[in-house]
Design a protein around this motif. Sequence first.
Motif, short mmCIF file in Angstrom:
data_model
loop_
_atom_site.label_atom_id
_atom_site.label_comp_id
_atom_site.label_asym_id
_atom_site.label_seq_id
_atom_site.Cartn_x
_atom_site.Cartn_y
_atom_site.Cartn_z
N ALA A 1 2.44 -9.90 -1.64
CA ALA A 1 1.68 -8.86 -2.07
C ALA A 1 0.27 -9.51 -2.67
CB ALA A 1 2.23 -8.07 -3.19
N SER B 1 -5.72 -0.46 1.60
CA SER B 1 -4.37 -0.26 1.03
C SER B 1 -3.55 -1.28 1.31
CB SER B 1 -3.96 0.92 1.94
OG SER B 1 -2.48 1.30 1.57
N GLY B 2 -2.68 -1.74 0.32
CA GLY B 2 -1.68 -2.81 0.49
C GLY B 2 -2.36 -4.03 0.01
N CYS B 3 -3.74 -4.16 -0.51
CA CYS B 3 -4.29 -5.33 -1.00
C CYS B 3 -3.87 -6.00 -2.27
CB CYS B 3 -5.75 -5.20 -1.04
SG CYS B 3 -6.32 -4.10 -2.40
N ALA C 1 -6.26 -7.54 2.43
CA ALA C 1 -4.79 -7.41 2.37
C ALA C 1 -3.96 -8.23 3.25
CB ALA C 1 -4.63 -5.85 2.76
N ARG C 2 -2.79 -8.19 2.84
CA ARG C 2 -1.64 -8.80 4.07
C ARG C 2 -2.01 -10.22 4.35
NH1 ARG C 2 0.43 -3.44 7.00
NH2 ARG C 2 0.79 -2.15 5.29
N GLU D 1 -0.06 -12.40 8.19
CA GLU D 1 0.74 -12.19 7.02
C GLU D 1 1.14 -13.76 6.68
OE1 GLU D 1 2.89 -11.33 3.91
OE2 GLU D 1 2.04 -9.72 5.06
#
Length: 264
Positions: free
Chosen positions: A26, A46-48, A214-215, A260
């Motif tokens: 995360a 989103s997801g950052c 993100a990611r 990732e």
Amino acid sequence: MTGTSPKISFRGVHHVFDVAGNPFTALDEVDLDIADGEFVTVVGPSGCGKSTLMNVAAGLLEPSGGEVLVDGGRVRGPSPQRGVIFQQYALFPWMSVRENVEFGLKIARMGKAERRARAERFIELVGLTDFADALPKTLSGGMKQRCAIARAYAVDPAVLLMDEPFGALDALTRVRLQDSLLDAWTRERRTVLFITHDVDEAVYLANRVIVMAARPGRVHRIIDVDLPYPRTEEIRLSPEFAEIRNQVWHSVHHQPSAPEAAPR
């Protein structure tokens, strides 16, 4: 940032969640300094890891690696010196506005007269004096959030951590609460870390905008907001505001993709 010591420091903050048995990074090596009295907003796709970042700063989540320092001391858990305001109002429904605002002061064993005077001060600050005896069920969404802000201010935190506090509100109420928050910040000058998904809100409120990637979640870009306070409708509609907004928008929505990171 000035040459003085930062109020909040993120030092190599890294966090990995277990998602259905698989590691998910995360946050990845986040380094960030926030000055005393600074208003910083955080935006990103989103997801950052925006909320994870705030939860680590609040002491609600232990990072997998790195550390967060407040006034040079490591964050090791929640503290009344770090007021937290979530999108959900989290008010006690059986308590009046005044009782909700007094709650933290009561827990701190503040005397009744001092507690009442302090609560009244912050109820007035957020414009709820006429509703001090009202129960939350009788209040609008915006009024409930103002009550939550007053409650956070009342315990005299050095830092305010706000996770999309206006996200569930209608557009007009949201703008009004932005102005109310800035008015309170101008008078009180707390250090604010404000999470939002709204680019306009991020620019309107902040001294600096932190754009996350993100990611894995990491700091992608930091954008100074060189606009004067108090912020007004004229500023919101100005070419200078539009230019900064476009910088933030492009930084959020046109990021190069990144693989990732392997968990550590």
